[in-house]
Scaffold this motif. Structure first.
Motif, PDB file in Angstrom:
ATOM      1  N   ILE A  34       8.999  -1.927 -36.656  1.00 21.53           N
ATOM      2  CA  ILE A  34       9.173  -2.197 -38.082  1.00 21.53           C
ATOM      3  C   ILE A  34       8.122  -1.497 -38.943  1.00 21.53           C
ATOM      4  CG2 ILE A  34       9.151  -4.011 -39.852  1.00 21.53           C
ATOM      5  CD1 ILE A  34      10.278  -5.923 -37.712  1.00 21.53           C
ATOM      6  N   PHE A  35       6.863  -1.567 -38.516  1.00 22.27           N
ATOM      7  CA  PHE A  35       5.766  -1.162 -39.401  1.00 22.27           C
ATOM      8  C   PHE A  35       5.185   0.234 -39.139  1.00 22.27           C
ATOM      9  CE2 PHE A  35       5.637  -5.844 -39.515  1.00 22.27           C
ATOM     10  CZ  PHE A  35       5.746  -6.036 -40.888  1.00 22.27           C
ATOM     11  N   LEU A  36       5.446   0.808 -37.982  1.00 21.16           N
ATOM     12  CA  LEU A  36       4.799   2.086 -37.668  1.00 21.16           C
ATOM     13  C   LEU A  36       5.710   3.302 -37.810  1.00 21.16           C
ATOM     14  CD1 LEU A  36       2.469   1.234 -34.653  1.00 21.16           C
ATOM     15  CD2 LEU A  36       2.091   0.979 -37.114  1.00 21.16           C
ATOM     16  N   LYS A  37       6.935   3.076 -38.225  1.00 20.04           N
ATOM     17  CA  LYS A  37       7.868   4.201 -38.378  1.00 20.04           C
ATOM     18  C   LYS A  37       7.335   5.235 -39.372  1.00 20.04           C
ATOM     19  CE  LYS A  37      12.731   5.184 -39.347  1.00 20.04           C
ATOM     20  NZ  LYS A  37      14.045   4.614 -39.762  1.00 20.04           N
ATOM     21  N   LYS A  38       6.621   4.778 -40.391  1.00 22.44           N
ATOM     22  CA  LYS A  38       6.116   5.692 -41.429  1.00 22.44           C
ATOM     23  C   LYS A  38       4.989   6.592 -40.938  1.00 22.44           C
ATOM     24  CE  LYS A  38       3.213   1.984 -43.292  1.00 22.44           C
ATOM     25  NZ  LYS A  38       2.943   1.136 -44.481  1.00 22.44           N
ATOM     26  N   TYR A  39       4.469   6.292 -39.733  1.00 22.31           N
ATOM     27  CA  TYR A  39       3.381   7.110 -39.192  1.00 22.31           C
ATOM     28  C   TYR A  39       3.859   8.111 -38.141  1.00 22.31           C
ATOM     29  CZ  TYR A  39       0.514   3.454 -41.333  1.00 22.31           C
ATOM     30  OH  TYR A  39      -0.051   2.569 -42.223  1.00 22.31           O
ATOM     31  N   PHE A  63      -1.156   6.240 -32.884  1.00 21.82           N
ATOM     32  CA  PHE A  63      -1.875   5.740 -31.698  1.00 21.82           C
ATOM     33  C   PHE A  63      -2.869   4.655 -32.092  1.00 21.82           C
ATOM     34  CE2 PHE A  63      -5.595   5.847 -28.931  1.00 21.82           C
ATOM     35  CZ  PHE A  63      -5.028   5.724 -27.668  1.00 21.82           C
ATOM     36  N   ILE A  64      -3.675   4.922 -33.114  1.00 23.24           N
ATOM     37  CA  ILE A  64      -4.694   3.964 -33.553  1.00 23.24           C
ATOM     38  C   ILE A  64      -4.055   2.671 -34.060  1.00 23.24           C
ATOM     39  CG2 ILE A  64      -6.498   3.535 -35.274  1.00 23.24           C
ATOM     40  CD1 ILE A  64      -7.134   6.562 -35.134  1.00 23.24           C
ATOM     41  N   MET A  65      -2.976   2.788 -34.824  1.00 21.92           N
ATOM     42  CA  MET A  65      -2.295   1.601 -35.349  1.00 21.92           C
ATOM     43  C   MET A  65      -1.676   0.780 -34.227  1.00 21.92           C
ATOM     44  SD  MET A  65      -2.845   1.493 -38.546  1.00 21.92           S
ATOM     45  CE  MET A  65      -1.681   0.212 -38.999  1.00 21.92           C
ATOM     46  N   ALA A  66      -1.136   1.449 -33.214  1.00 25.20           N
ATOM     47  CA  ALA A  66      -0.565   0.746 -32.053  1.00 25.20           C
ATOM     48  C   ALA A  66      -1.658  -0.014 -31.307  1.00 25.20           C
ATOM     49  CB  ALA A  66       0.123   1.743 -31.127  1.00 25.20           C
ATOM     50  N   VAL A  67      -2.819   0.629 -31.160  1.00 19.42           N
ATOM     51  CA  VAL A  67      -3.962  -0.025 -30.516  1.00 19.42           C
ATOM     52  C   VAL A  67      -4.351  -1.288 -31.277  1.00 19.42           C
ATOM     53  CG1 VAL A  67      -6.461   0.164 -30.118  1.00 19.42           C
ATOM     54  CG2 VAL A  67      -4.947   2.019 -29.405  1.00 19.42           C
ATOM     55  N   ILE A 114      -2.584  -3.112 -33.584  1.00 16.63           N
ATOM     56  CA  ILE A 114      -1.536  -4.140 -33.622  1.00 16.63           C
ATOM     57  C   ILE A 114      -1.454  -4.897 -32.301  1.00 16.63           C
ATOM     58  CG2 ILE A 114       0.980  -4.476 -33.633  1.00 16.63           C
ATOM     59  CD1 ILE A 114       1.132  -2.388 -35.846  1.00 16.63           C
ATOM     60  N   CYS A 115      -1.401  -4.172 -31.195  1.00 15.14           N
ATOM     61  CA  CYS A 115      -1.232  -4.817 -29.890  1.00 15.14           C
ATOM     62  C   CYS A 115      -2.479  -5.589 -29.468  1.00 15.14           C
ATOM     63  CB  CYS A 115      -0.868  -3.779 -28.841  1.00 15.14           C
ATOM     64  SG  CYS A 115       0.738  -3.026 -29.094  1.00 15.14           S
ATOM     65  N   SER A 116      -3.657  -5.063 -29.784  1.00 14.72           N
ATOM     66  CA  SER A 116      -4.899  -5.759 -29.435  1.00 14.72           C
ATOM     67  C   SER A 116      -5.039  -7.055 -30.226  1.00 14.72           C
ATOM     68  CB  SER A 116      -6.105  -4.850 -29.680  1.00 14.72           C
ATOM     69  OG  SER A 116      -6.074  -3.725 -28.827  1.00 14.72           O
ATOM     70  N   ILE A 117      -4.702  -6.993 -31.517  1.00 14.22           N
ATOM     71  CA  ILE A 117      -4.751  -8.199 -32.354  1.00 14.22           C
ATOM     72  C   ILE A 117      -3.754  -9.237 -31.835  1.00 14.22           C
ATOM     73  CG2 ILE A 117      -4.210  -9.132 -34.646  1.00 14.22           C
ATOM     74  CD1 ILE A 117      -5.335  -6.482 -35.786  1.00 14.22           C
ATOM     75  N   LEU A 118      -2.559  -8.783 -31.475  1.00 14.83           N
ATOM     76  CA  LEU A 118      -1.538  -9.688 -30.948  1.00 14.83           C
ATOM     77  C   LEU A 118      -1.993 -10.326 -29.642  1.00 14.83           C
ATOM     78  CD1 LEU A 118       1.323 -10.836 -31.140  1.00 14.83           C
ATOM     79  CD2 LEU A 118       2.152  -8.796 -29.948  1.00 14.83           C
ATOM     80  N   GLU A 119      -2.600  -9.523 -28.751  1.00 12.03           N
ATOM     81  CA  GLU A 119      -3.078 -10.062 -27.476  1.00 12.03           C
ATOM     82  C   GLU A 119      -4.203 -11.066 -27.703  1.00 12.03           C
ATOM     83  OE1 GLU A 119      -4.054  -8.449 -23.025  1.00 12.03           O
ATOM     84  OE2 GLU A 119      -4.970  -7.338 -24.678  1.00 12.03           O
TER      85      GLU A 119
END
Length: 214
Positions: A56-61, A69-73, A75-80
């Protein structure tokens, strides 16, 4: 923008792929089958949630792989981290602990996992997502709705039954705390392993769980 049915099915697909990845990795490490996850079905919802949030949120990147890559890191780290925190406070149990790994934060997240999350985010958004979304787009709308309803019912039943098992796990922990002051972790494991297969599966899925000192 993706519709709710597509997002729900993506959630299920990536939850299953996450379970498969975790199970293969842990099975190789332990040299025996390790059925990962809290739910009885073959899914790890944390992977599905992370994948849907990134979708939903990273398509614009997509035009900038480094930022993606940084945004995925992040988002997933915060979620974990949030998942670990909530589950520990709900069940007074630390289900995973990365305290022995370099650059960890309170043992809940660590650098090596974060890098893997970033790499998976790249693979997901550039390669897997386009294929999955194209595949789902070829399915008739009515058929798609029926599939969603069936899997939603199955998922809800799984959540209900798994919640019952976890609540009994919590009761077991409270009883052991009351009756024993020696090696509580070991005692809880022994009691759960003496119960039905569902409780044994939980212990084997998280063999390194440790009880909070609350």
């Amino acid at each position: 923008m993706y519709d709710i049915k597509t997002l729900f099915l993506l959630f299920l697909i990536y939850s299953f792929l996450g379970w498969l990845m975790e199970t293969i990795y842990c099975s190789i490490g332990s040299k025996k089958f390790a059925d990962r996850g809290f739910l009885i079905g073959p899914i790890c919802p944390i992977y599905g949630c992370g994948a849907v949030v990134m979708t939903i949120f990273l398509k614009k990147y997509l035009d900038d792989p480094l930022v993606l890559f940084i945004m995925a890191v992040l988002i997933c780290s915060i979620l974990e981290y949030i998942t670990s925190f909530i589950m520990e406070n709900l069940f007074n149990t630390r289900w995973w602990d990365y305290s022995n790994r370099l650059f960890n934060i309170n043992g809940r997240v660590c650098l090596s996992n974060a890098v893997c999350f970033g790499a998976l985010g790249i693979i997901l958004l550039y390669f897997v997502n386009p294929f999955m979304i194209s595949l789902l787009g070829k399915i008739n709308e009515q058929v798609l709705s029926i599939i969603c309803i069936i899997f939603l019912i199955l998922l809800l039943l799984d959540y209900i039954f798994s919640t019952i098992i976890i609540s009994k796990f919590t009761k077991t922990v409270k009883l052991v705390r009351k009756d024993s002051s020696n090696d509580i972790n070991k005692k809880v494991r022994e009691l759960l392993l003496s119960k039905s297969g569902f409780y044994k599966r939980l212990v084997k899925a998280f063999p390194n769980f440790s009880l909070s000192k609350k």
